[in-house]
Design an enzyme around this catalytic site. Structure first.
Site, short mmCIF file in Angstrom:
data_model
loop_
_atom_site.label_atom_id
_atom_site.label_comp_id
_atom_site.label_asym_id
_atom_site.label_seq_id
_atom_site.Cartn_x
_atom_site.Cartn_y
_atom_site.Cartn_z
N TYR A 48 0.85 -1.20 0.00
CA TYR A 48 0.00 0.00 0.00
C TYR A 48 0.88 1.24 0.00
O TYR A 48 1.90 1.29 0.68
CB TYR A 48 -0.92 -0.01 1.22
CG TYR A 48 -1.90 1.15 1.26
CD1 TYR A 48 -2.88 1.28 0.28
CD2 TYR A 48 -1.84 2.10 2.26
CE1 TYR A 48 -3.78 2.33 0.31
CE2 TYR A 48 -2.74 3.16 2.31
CZ TYR A 48 -3.70 3.28 1.33
OH TYR A 48 -4.59 4.32 1.35
N ASP A 62 -1.41 15.50 6.66
CA ASP A 62 -2.22 14.83 5.62
C ASP A 62 -3.50 15.64 5.37
O ASP A 62 -4.59 15.21 5.74
CB ASP A 62 -2.53 13.41 6.06
CG ASP A 62 -3.31 12.62 5.02
OD1 ASP A 62 -3.25 12.98 3.82
OD2 ASP A 62 -4.01 11.66 5.39
N ASP A 89 -3.04 5.51 -2.66
CA ASP A 89 -4.02 6.50 -2.20
C ASP A 89 -3.93 7.71 -3.12
O ASP A 89 -2.94 8.45 -3.09
CB ASP A 89 -3.64 6.87 -0.75
CG ASP A 89 -4.52 7.96 -0.17
OD1 ASP A 89 -5.40 8.47 -0.86
OD2 ASP A 89 -4.29 8.30 1.01
N ASP A 91 -6.06 10.22 -3.05
CA ASP A 91 -6.81 11.31 -2.41
C ASP A 91 -8.12 11.58 -3.15
O ASP A 91 -8.87 10.68 -3.46
CB ASP A 91 -5.95 12.57 -2.30
CG ASP A 91 -4.95 12.48 -1.15
OD1 ASP A 91 -5.08 11.57 -0.31
OD2 ASP A 91 -4.04 13.32 -1.08
N HIS A 116 -7.19 4.41 -5.13
CA HIS A 116 -8.52 4.77 -4.63
C HIS A 116 -8.72 6.28 -4.63
O HIS A 116 -7.80 7.05 -4.38
CB HIS A 116 -8.84 4.13 -3.28
CG HIS A 116 -7.94 4.49 -2.14
ND1 HIS A 116 -8.01 5.69 -1.48
CD2 HIS A 116 -6.98 3.77 -1.51
CE1 HIS A 116 -7.13 5.71 -0.49
NE2 HIS A 116 -6.48 4.56 -0.49
N GLU A 118 -11.40 9.28 -3.24
CA GLU A 118 -12.35 9.45 -2.15
C GLU A 118 -13.37 10.55 -2.44
O GLU A 118 -13.20 11.34 -3.38
CB GLU A 118 -11.61 9.72 -0.84
CG GLU A 118 -10.84 11.01 -0.84
CD GLU A 118 -9.75 11.03 0.22
OE1 GLU A 118 -9.70 12.01 0.98
OE2 GLU A 118 -8.94 10.08 0.28
N CYS A 126 -7.26 13.71 6.89
CA CYS A 126 -7.03 12.31 7.24
C CYS A 126 -8.36 11.67 7.61
O CYS A 126 -9.17 12.26 8.32
CB CYS A 126 -6.06 12.22 8.41
SG CYS A 126 -5.97 10.58 9.15
N ARG A 161 -13.30 5.25 -2.31
CA ARG A 161 -13.33 5.39 -0.85
C ARG A 161 -14.44 6.36 -0.49
O ARG A 161 -14.56 7.43 -1.11
CB ARG A 161 -11.98 5.92 -0.35
CG ARG A 161 -12.01 6.32 1.12
CD ARG A 161 -10.66 6.74 1.62
NE ARG A 161 -10.77 7.85 2.55
CZ ARG A 161 -9.76 8.38 3.22
NH1 ARG A 161 -8.54 7.91 3.05
NH2 ARG A 161 -9.94 9.41 4.02
N GLU A 191 -14.40 4.12 4.84
CA GLU A 191 -13.45 4.65 5.83
C GLU A 191 -14.10 4.87 7.19
O GLU A 191 -15.27 5.25 7.29
CB GLU A 191 -12.85 5.97 5.31
CG GLU A 191 -11.85 6.64 6.23
CD GLU A 191 -10.60 5.81 6.53
OE1 GLU A 191 -10.74 4.64 6.99
OE2 GLU A 191 -9.49 6.32 6.33
N ASN A 213 -9.41 -0.60 6.67
CA ASN A 213 -8.23 0.19 7.02
C ASN A 213 -7.93 0.00 8.51
O ASN A 213 -8.62 0.52 9.36
CB ASN A 213 -8.51 1.67 6.72
CG ASN A 213 -7.35 2.57 7.09
OD1 ASN A 213 -6.26 2.10 7.41
ND2 ASN A 213 -7.57 3.87 7.06
#
Length: 301
Positions: A48, A62, A89, A91, A116, A118, A126, A161, A191, A213
């Site tokens: 990951y 983040d 990730d 974002d 992914h 989101e 985060c 996500r 998430e 996660n």
């Protein structure tokens, strides 16, 4: 030696096969290419590439400060060092739907097996912090549609996500997950689930693979692989675990030098030179060297 012997297209196809098997894939987060090598050496199923880790590595929080170029660069460095599939990730896709399309193609070129996107408002937070905001359904679906349309390798995994659980509750998360799948998502990353029953509810809501996660200090309890496997979770990530472990060890070493004037007391906890050389495949490089420079000088000339 040098880089992975498995090309990105093969890794993507193998990742799809493993996901289709229904087994739980364990995917720790790599904080650099060397840690990706270690993840492979220890027999895990994938690597990951965490946005939080890339941010932290740059000394940034983040909160959406990293750029596509930075994420793609690190993704390429990590992906090319392992035969395992890499999941990154991405974002919020770094902008509007057209930016999302560019993000997908750039990360595809970097050699990742999946990514992914989101549904948070940009700039994001985060996923385990409070005060998140999510975009409306139309915007969330456009991001996923543009991502699915942009890929050139059909095996590139487009994961959606959703952070809506923390904002509007579990029912809203289940509804949005279904809509994201209809929009083209190959997998769902729900998430900040509160407990195992919520993961189970998400598993029931959609027919595609789902991800759990297991980040430390977050909203979710740290469930075991057996617990997650038993309810049908397909991927478990440990995004910041190795970075936290490494930084914890680094702190203890610096404290020891401050306290004792030497690092001697913590040398036993360090990776040995021999182990590092083994991971880096020094032997392979030496063999390559000798085969290339295998010549003798003729003393008559």
């Amino acid at each position: 030696m040098l880089y992975s012997q498995t090309d990105p297209a093969t890794k993507r196809a193998q990742f799809r096969e493993r996901l289709a098997s229904g087994e739980l894939l364990r995917v720790p987060g790599a904080f650099n290419p060397l840690s990706a090598r270690l993840i492979q050496d220890k027999g895990f199923d994938g690597v990951y590439i965490s946005g939080a880790v890339i941010s932290a590595d740059l000394g940034l929080p983040d909160i959406g400060l990293t750029t596509l170029t930075e994420v793609a660069g690190r993704s390429q460095q990590i992906s090319r060092m392992t035969d395992l599939p890499s999941l990154v990730d991405a974002d919020t896709g770094f902008g509007e739907p057209m930016n999302v399309a560019r993000t997908v193609q750039t990360l595809e070129d970097a050699g990742v097996s999946g990514l992914h996107i989101e549904d948070q408002v940009n700039p994001k937070r985060c996923g385990h912090l409070d005060g998140k905001a999510v975009v409306d359904t139309d915007t969330a679906l456009k991001r996923i549609r543009s991502a699915a349309d942009a890929r050139r390798d059909p095996n590139l995994l487009i994961m959606a996500r959703t952070d809506i659980r923390a904002v509007d509750g579990l029912d809203a998360a289940m509804d949005r997950a279904k809509q994201l799948v209809d929009a083209g998502a190959d997998a769902i990353f729900p998430e900040a689930m509160k407990d195992l029953s919520e993961f189970e509810a998400m598993r029931t809501a959609v027919d595609v693979p789902i991800l759990a996660n297991m980040t430390e200090f977050g909203k979710s309890e740290l469930f075991t692989t057996t617990q997650l496997s038993n309810i049908g979770v397909n991927i478990v990530i440990y995004p910041v675990t190795l970075l936290r472990s490494a930084m914890g060890a680094a702190e203890r070493t610096l404290d020891a030098i401050n306290a004792d004037g030497t690092q001697q007391s913590v040398v036993g906890e360090m990776q040995t030179r021999a182990r590092l050389y083994e991971l880096l495949d020094y032997e392979g490089y030496n063999a390559f060297d000798s085969s290339v420079f295998n010549f003798t000088l003729d003393s008559h000339h």
